[in-house]
Design an enzyme around this catalytic site. Structure first.
Site, PDB file in Angstrom:
ATOM      1  CG  HIS A  61      -2.019  -0.907   1.212  1.00 38.63           C
ATOM      2  ND1 HIS A  61      -1.966  -1.885   2.492  1.00 38.63           N
ATOM      3  CD2 HIS A  61      -2.946  -1.363   0.428  1.00 38.63           C
ATOM      4  CE1 HIS A  61      -3.137  -2.462   2.284  1.00 38.63           C
ATOM      5  NE2 HIS A  61      -3.745  -2.230   0.974  1.00 38.63           N
TER       6      HIS A  61
ATOM      7  CB  CYS B 151      -1.469  -0.815   8.928  1.00 39.27           C
ATOM      8  SG  CYS B 151      -0.559  -0.639   7.356  1.00 39.27           S
TER       9      CYS B 151
END
Length: 286
Positions: free
Chosen positions: A184, A278
């Site tokens: 990501h 996250c």
């Protein structure tokens, strides 16, 4: 811990950037965390050791307490024994200004995480916009005022970025193509206060890097620091940043730039390829 079954609505959602004071955030404890299917280089490195759940739970508890001590309301959704990556709540949704978007997850095993979130939002009476195009995950979405940076990755498609852009006519959405092995965008880029940003430039295309270089004072991280999730810090407001003690050089650079660094041990949880950003889904900053 907030009772997530309560029927009374909470206040409106709002996030205009990644660094204003964090007032409300959604988390899930790593009660069933496990590396089952290797999806990134970090998991490959730690696959044989896997996750010590008791240690992960203790570290996550300490992290939650650190958030609470700084004034954040921490909403903990119930951990599902079938969802081994549920701790990474950032991926299942994201708030841009007053709009709550629910992600379209790339992997089937994580789709139920979005369902859990949608059910909670309905109970709380919070309107949301489900992204319908496959796929987009919140770890690829970084908000900084009118600028929205979105990683174009194996988890987030060009088509889904176009759908998101259609919902944001007053924002400038920047698609950032990522290197194939980068999970990501928030693994290599993170926006901080006062025009600073953390970046691992080799993880993205050169044009995006040059655009970011014009907009931010960049604190660059090495390949090894990126592997240890150095960009994946969590800003909680007023110059305070929660960071890993392993990333000593980066923390010193941040301190020299005027940031107040709170070091929290998260060594067990980062084995699965995610750190503080996250593991948090901010729903109200201000």
């Amino acid at each position: 811990m907030r009772n997530t079954t309560a029927m009374e609505p909470i206040s409106n959602v709002y996030c205009k950037n990644e660094y204003d004071s964090l007032h409300k955030v959604i988390t899930v404890p790593p009660k069933h965390m496990k590396i089952k299917e290797i999806i990134n280089e970090t998991q490959l490195h730690y696959a044989d050791d896997n996750i010590d759940i008791q240690k992960a739970m203790t570290q996550h508890h300490d992290f939650i307490n650190a958030l609470k001590k700084t004034g954040s309301e921490v909403i903990q959704l119930k951990a599902d024994s079938n969802l081994n990556e549920q701790v990474f709540t950032r991926d299942i949704g994201f708030v841009i200004e007053d709009q709550f978007f629910v992600s379209q997850m790339q992997r089937e095993i994580r789709e139920k995480e979005s369902v859990v979130l949608q059910n909670w939002l309905r109970v709380e009476g919070i309107p949301f916009i489900p992204i319908k195009t496959a796929s987009i995950e919140g770890g690829d979405v970084i908000v900084d005022g009118k600028d929205i940076w979105v990683g174009q990755s194996k988890r987030t498609s060009k088509a889904a970025i176009s759908e998101l852009t259609s919902h944001l006519p007053n924002n400038e959405v920047h698609a950032v193509p990522l290197r194939d092995d980068i999970l990501h965008l928030d693994c290599i880029f993170n926006v901080l206060e006062d025009g600073y940003a953390l970046i691992y430039k080799d993880g993205m295309d050169s044009q995006s890097y040059q655009t970011m270089k014009q907009k931010y004072t960049l604190i660059e991280v090495t390949e090894e620091e990126q592997f240890h999730m150095a960009p994946n810090v969590l800003s909680i407001g007023n110059g305070k940043i929660i960071s890993l003690p392993e990333n000593n050089r980066v923390n010193k650079e941040l301190a020299r730039a005027g940031f107040d660094i709170m070091e929290v041990d998260f060594s067990e949880i980062i084995k699965s390829g995610g750190s503080f950003r996250c593991c948090t889904l901010p729903i109200f900053r201000g």
